[in-house]
Every structure is written in C-alpha cells, then in structure tokens.
Design a protein around this motif. Structure first.
Motif, PDB file in Angstrom:
ATOM      1  N   THR A 117      45.852  48.230  55.459  1.00  0.00           N
ATOM      2  CA  THR A 117      46.872  47.176  55.522  1.00  0.00           C
ATOM      3  C   THR A 117      46.755  46.162  54.395  1.00  0.00           C
ATOM      4  N   SER A 118      45.552  45.992  53.829  1.00  0.00           N
ATOM      5  CA  SER A 118      45.369  44.939  52.831  1.00  0.00           C
ATOM      6  C   SER A 118      45.310  45.447  51.397  1.00  0.00           C
ATOM      7  N   GLY A 119      45.003  46.727  51.210  1.00  0.00           N
ATOM      8  CA  GLY A 119      44.914  47.275  49.868  1.00  0.00           C
ATOM      9  C   GLY A 119      43.681  46.861  49.092  1.00  0.00           C
ATOM     10  N   VAL A 120      42.606  46.454  49.784  1.00  0.00           N
ATOM     11  CA  VAL A 120      41.377  46.109  49.076  1.00  0.00           C
ATOM     12  C   VAL A 120      40.836  47.342  48.366  1.00  0.00           C
ATOM     13  N   THR A 121      40.016  47.115  47.339  1.00  0.00           N
ATOM     14  CA  THR A 121      39.496  48.230  46.550  1.00  0.00           C
ATOM     15  C   THR A 121      37.987  48.406  46.676  1.00  0.00           C
ATOM     16  N   GLY A 122      37.329  47.532  47.440  1.00  0.00           N
ATOM     17  CA  GLY A 122      35.893  47.642  47.599  1.00  0.00           C
ATOM     18  C   GLY A 122      35.435  47.194  48.970  1.00  0.00           C
ATOM     19  N   VAL A 123      34.304  47.768  49.408  1.00  0.00           N
ATOM     20  CA  VAL A 123      33.690  47.410  50.686  1.00  0.00           C
ATOM     21  C   VAL A 123      32.200  47.214  50.432  1.00  0.00           C
TER      22      VAL A 123
END
Length: 144
Positions: free
Chosen positions: A53-59
């Motif tokens: 849902t957020s489109g983040v690219t890292g965890v």
C-alpha cells in the motif's frame, strides 16, 4: 491451548503486535524478547500489506533485542525477505548477536535474500547505497 490440568489458557502472544514504522521509503521493525508464532505470522502479513500500500523500497528488521532466534523465526525472516523482494523492496536484518548467528549456522539456515548489518543505522546506509530507501541518502555536505 490448555494447561496441564486441561484448563483453557490464552496464547500470551495472541494480543501482542509488533509495530511497523515507516521512515521515508523504509519500514523499520524492531523485535524484542520472545516472538510468538502468531505474532511472527501477523508481522509477516503486516509488512507485506504495508509494502503493497505504501510503495516503500526497503525493510530493516532490527533483532538486537532478541536473545534467541529459532528455526521458525529464521524461516519467517527469510519469507519476509522473499515476499518483500517480490514487492520490489529489499530487506536488511540488523543487530544480530554472535550467539544468534552461531545458532542459525548450526540450524543450517542460510536466510536467502536477506542482507545483514551490524546495527539499524548501518542497515539504513546499506539500503541508501543500494538504491532502496533513497530518501535516506546522505548529501555530500553531511558525509565528507
């Protein structure tokens, strides 16, 4: 679940929840103490949903507060990394203690798809250098 007398006992992890914090293009997850199976499963679902849902690219998963990582949690970490990769995000596990690393090796867990860093700050820097978490790249003025 029941005790030795057959009385019902609730799962202590049933109501627990691990917060997933968004910092720019990166999700930060800090694990501490015992992580019950139900909580680990919920965490995996929460991370996947948040990436989608957020489109983040890292965890970044900080495990510096974990004394023990068993085979189930090791598998969950590997599954989170695989799931994140399919959703175009990279996963870094930060803060692994030497005893935890030894245990994972002894269990034969290779944790494919996971990168590691000594601490959360180093994990954020690693994601910035590899193109994930680009909002956390330091400018040349900050980094001589």
């Amino acid at each position: 679940m029941s005790d030795s007398y057959g009385r019902p006992v609730s799962d202590p992890g049933a109501s627990a929840h691990v917060p997933v914090l968004r910092l720019g293009d990166v999700l930060l997850v800090t694990l501490q103490g015992d992580l019950y199976d139900s909580v680990a499963q919920q965490l995996q679902e929460d991370i996947g949903a948040t990436i989608a849902t957020s489109g983040v690219t890292g965890v970044v998963i900080d495990i510096s507060g974990m004394e023990v990582v068993d085979s189930y949690l090791g598998r969950v970490l590997a599954e989170i990394a695989a799931q994140s990769s399919l959703l175009a995000a990279r996963t870094v596990v930060a803060g692994m203690r030497p005893a935890v690393a030894i245990t994972l090796v002894e269990l034969g867990l290779t944790l494919p798809g996971l990168r590691t860093a000594l601490n959360a700050e180093a994990a954020m820097d690693l994601l910035a250098r590899t193109g994930s978490g680009s909002r956390f790249r330091r400018s040349s003025a900050e980094h001589p």
